[in-house]
Design a protein around this motif. Structure first.
Motif, PDB file in Angstrom:
ATOM      1  N   TRP A   1      -2.802 -31.511 -12.373  1.00 11.18           N
ATOM      2  CA  TRP A   1      -3.482 -31.822 -11.122  1.00 11.18           C
ATOM      3  C   TRP A   1      -4.988 -31.942 -11.291  1.00 11.18           C
ATOM      4  O   TRP A   1      -5.667 -32.449 -10.410  1.00 11.18           O
ATOM      5  CB  TRP A   1      -3.182 -30.766 -10.068  1.00 11.18           C
ATOM      6  CG  TRP A   1      -1.799 -30.817  -9.491  1.00 11.18           C
ATOM      7  CD1 TRP A   1      -0.770 -31.640  -9.855  1.00 11.18           C
ATOM      8  CD2 TRP A   1      -1.299 -29.995  -8.452  1.00 11.18           C
ATOM      9  NE1 TRP A   1       0.341 -31.379  -9.104  1.00 11.18           N
ATOM     10  CE2 TRP A   1       0.040 -30.359  -8.235  1.00 11.18           C
ATOM     11  CE3 TRP A   1      -1.837 -28.972  -7.692  1.00 11.18           C
ATOM     12  CZ2 TRP A   1       0.841 -29.756  -7.277  1.00 11.18           C
ATOM     13  CZ3 TRP A   1      -1.041 -28.365  -6.739  1.00 11.18           C
ATOM     14  CH2 TRP A   1       0.278 -28.754  -6.533  1.00 11.18           C
ATOM     15  N   PHE A   2      -5.540 -31.476 -12.404  1.00  7.90           N
ATOM     16  CA  PHE A   2      -6.994 -31.551 -12.605  1.00  7.90           C
ATOM     17  C   PHE A   2      -7.515 -32.975 -12.413  1.00  7.90           C
ATOM     18  O   PHE A   2      -8.606 -33.173 -11.901  1.00  7.90           O
ATOM     19  CB  PHE A   2      -7.387 -31.064 -13.992  1.00  7.90           C
ATOM     20  CG  PHE A   2      -7.296 -29.566 -14.188  1.00  7.90           C
ATOM     21  CD1 PHE A   2      -6.982 -28.703 -13.166  1.00  7.90           C
ATOM     22  CD2 PHE A   2      -7.545 -29.033 -15.431  1.00  7.90           C
ATOM     23  CE1 PHE A   2      -6.900 -27.327 -13.357  1.00  7.90           C
ATOM     24  CE2 PHE A   2      -7.473 -27.669 -15.646  1.00  7.90           C
ATOM     25  CZ  PHE A   2      -7.151 -26.808 -14.605  1.00  7.90           C
ATOM     26  N   THR A   3      -6.751 -33.962 -12.843  1.00  6.56           N
ATOM     27  CA  THR A   3      -7.213 -35.351 -12.783  1.00  6.56           C
ATOM     28  C   THR A   3      -6.360 -36.237 -11.883  1.00  6.56           C
ATOM     29  O   THR A   3      -6.646 -37.417 -11.750  1.00  6.56           O
ATOM     30  CB  THR A   3      -7.230 -35.966 -14.196  1.00  6.56           C
ATOM     31  OG1 THR A   3      -5.925 -35.881 -14.751  1.00  6.56           O
ATOM     32  CG2 THR A   3      -8.234 -35.241 -15.083  1.00  6.56           C
ATOM     33  N   ALA A   4      -5.342 -35.692 -11.251  1.00  7.55           N
ATOM     34  CA  ALA A   4      -4.443 -36.505 -10.426  1.00  7.55           C
ATOM     35  C   ALA A   4      -4.986 -36.664  -9.006  1.00  7.55           C
ATOM     36  O   ALA A   4      -5.343 -35.676  -8.374  1.00  7.55           O
ATOM     37  CB  ALA A   4      -3.063 -35.857 -10.378  1.00  7.55           C
ATOM     38  N   PRO A   5      -5.036 -37.894  -8.481  1.00 10.69           N
ATOM     39  CA  PRO A   5      -5.502 -38.083  -7.107  1.00 10.69           C
ATOM     40  C   PRO A   5      -4.470 -37.611  -6.077  1.00 10.69           C
ATOM     41  O   PRO A   5      -4.820 -37.279  -4.957  1.00 10.69           O
ATOM     42  CB  PRO A   5      -5.736 -39.588  -7.002  1.00 10.69           C
ATOM     43  CG  PRO A   5      -4.881 -40.182  -8.067  1.00 10.69           C
ATOM     44  CD  PRO A   5      -4.776 -39.161  -9.164  1.00 10.69           C
ATOM     45  N   VAL A   6      -3.186 -37.614  -6.476  1.00 13.77           N
ATOM     46  CA  VAL A   6      -2.111 -37.101  -5.616  1.00 13.77           C
ATOM     47  C   VAL A   6      -1.447 -35.954  -6.350  1.00 13.77           C
ATOM     48  O   VAL A   6      -0.996 -36.115  -7.490  1.00 13.77           O
ATOM     49  CB  VAL A   6      -1.072 -38.200  -5.287  1.00 13.77           C
ATOM     50  CG1 VAL A   6       0.084 -37.611  -4.489  1.00 13.77           C
ATOM     51  CG2 VAL A   6      -1.725 -39.351  -4.540  1.00 13.77           C
ATOM     52  N   TRP A   7      -1.416 -34.806  -5.701  1.00 14.02           N
ATOM     53  CA  TRP A   7      -0.783 -33.637  -6.297  1.00 14.02           C
ATOM     54  C   TRP A   7       0.675 -33.608  -5.874  1.00 14.02           C
ATOM     55  O   TRP A   7       0.987 -33.420  -4.708  1.00 14.02           O
ATOM     56  CB  TRP A   7      -1.479 -32.364  -5.859  1.00 14.02           C
ATOM     57  CG  TRP A   7      -2.869 -32.207  -6.386  1.00 14.02           C
ATOM     58  CD1 TRP A   7      -3.520 -33.016  -7.272  1.00 14.02           C
ATOM     59  CD2 TRP A   7      -3.782 -31.172  -6.054  1.00 14.02           C
ATOM     60  NE1 TRP A   7      -4.782 -32.536  -7.519  1.00 14.02           N
ATOM     61  CE2 TRP A   7      -4.968 -31.399  -6.782  1.00 14.02           C
ATOM     62  CE3 TRP A   7      -3.728 -30.069  -5.222  1.00 14.02           C
ATOM     63  CZ2 TRP A   7      -6.075 -30.571  -6.699  1.00 14.02           C
ATOM     64  CZ3 TRP A   7      -4.827 -29.232  -5.126  1.00 14.02           C
ATOM     65  CH2 TRP A   7      -5.982 -29.490  -5.865  1.00 14.02           C
ATOM     66  N   SER A   8       1.560 -33.813  -6.831  1.00 11.58           N
ATOM     67  CA  SER A   8       2.987 -33.810  -6.552  1.00 11.58           C
ATOM     68  C   SER A   8       3.670 -32.843  -7.512  1.00 11.58           C
ATOM     69  O   SER A   8       3.036 -32.292  -8.409  1.00 11.58           O
ATOM     70  CB  SER A   8       3.557 -35.222  -6.695  1.00 11.58           C
ATOM     71  OG  SER A   8       3.299 -35.723  -7.984  1.00 11.58           O
ATOM     72  N   VAL A   9       4.957 -32.641  -7.317  1.00 10.17           N
ATOM     73  CA  VAL A   9       5.704 -31.742  -8.196  1.00 10.17           C
ATOM     74  C   VAL A   9       5.803 -32.412  -9.564  1.00 10.17           C
ATOM     75  O   VAL A   9       6.255 -33.556  -9.667  1.00 10.17           O
ATOM     76  CB  VAL A   9       7.105 -31.459  -7.617  1.00 10.17           C
ATOM     77  CG1 VAL A   9       7.920 -30.610  -8.575  1.00 10.17           C
ATOM     78  CG2 VAL A   9       6.985 -30.779  -6.260  1.00 10.17           C
ATOM     79  N   PRO A  10       5.363 -31.724 -10.636  1.00  9.41           N
ATOM     80  CA  PRO A  10       5.438 -32.314 -11.974  1.00  9.41           C
ATOM     81  C   PRO A  10       6.885 -32.644 -12.366  1.00  9.41           C
ATOM     82  O   PRO A  10       7.811 -31.915 -11.996  1.00  9.41           O
ATOM     83  CB  PRO A  10       4.874 -31.227 -12.892  1.00  9.41           C
ATOM     84  CG  PRO A  10       4.052 -30.361 -11.998  1.00  9.41           C
ATOM     85  CD  PRO A  10       4.714 -30.408 -10.665  1.00  9.41           C
ATOM     86  N   LEU A  11       7.059 -33.744 -13.084  1.00  6.36           N
ATOM     87  CA  LEU A  11       8.394 -34.108 -13.546  1.00  6.36           C
ATOM     88  C   LEU A  11       8.925 -33.093 -14.555  1.00  6.36           C
ATOM     89  O   LEU A  11      10.120 -32.828 -14.608  1.00  6.36           O
ATOM     90  CB  LEU A  11       8.373 -35.517 -14.162  1.00  6.36           C
ATOM     91  CG  LEU A  11       8.035 -36.647 -13.195  1.00  6.36           C
ATOM     92  CD1 LEU A  11       7.948 -37.971 -13.936  1.00  6.36           C
ATOM     93  CD2 LEU A  11       9.057 -36.725 -12.074  1.00  6.36           C
ATOM     94  N   ASP A  12       8.033 -32.533 -15.358  1.00  7.24           N
ATOM     95  CA  ASP A  12       8.419 -31.531 -16.357  1.00  7.24           C
ATOM     96  C   ASP A  12       8.416 -30.152 -15.697  1.00  7.24           C
ATOM     97  O   ASP A  12       7.358 -29.649 -15.320  1.00  7.24           O
ATOM     98  CB  ASP A  12       7.427 -31.560 -17.526  1.00  7.24           C
ATOM     99  CG  ASP A  12       7.713 -30.514 -18.589  1.00  7.24           C
ATOM    100  OD1 ASP A  12       8.711 -29.763 -18.452  1.00  7.24           O
ATOM    101  OD2 ASP A  12       6.938 -30.437 -19.553  1.00  7.24           O
TER     102      ASP A  12
END
Length: 106
Positions: free
Chosen positions: A18-29
């Motif tokens: 999430w540090f660089t993601a513009p949308v915080w979603s549930v990680p696939l991993d």
């Protein structure tokens, strides 16, 4: 809280991606590395999720990510949000609300 009081504060467990993601979603991993806890201001919402302010930027936190990673929420009752009559713009009476909060936490 956003609709009735203009915003709120939430605490989330923060995946490192999430540090660089513009949308915080549930990680696939499901074993994605975590950075720890982080507090953000929630300022808007739509069908996608909640718009938050973090690191002096806006991000979107999806509803699924909120359900999975949010571990606390706070509603500051700011005097600036209330009118001289003690009502919020959505007509919430703050004196009654505060009395109700005392009653349910007693």
């Amino acid at each position: 809280a956003i609709h009735y009081f203009g915003g709120g504060l939430i605490g989330v467990q923060l995946p490192k991606e999430w540090f660089t993601a513009p949308v915080w979603s549930v990680p696939l991993d499901p074993k994605a590395p975590m950075a720890g806890g982080h507090g953000v201001a929630a300022v808007a919402y739509n069908r996608v999720g909640i718009k938050v302010i973090t690191w002096n930027e806006y991000r979107w936190l999806t509803w699924a990510a909120l359900a999975k990673f949010c571990d606390e929420a706070w509603l500051p009752l700011l005097p600036e949000w209330m009118g001289p009559d003690g009502l919020s713009p959505s007509a919430i009476d703050t004196a009654t609300l505060q009395a109700d909060l005392v009653a349910v936490t007693a």
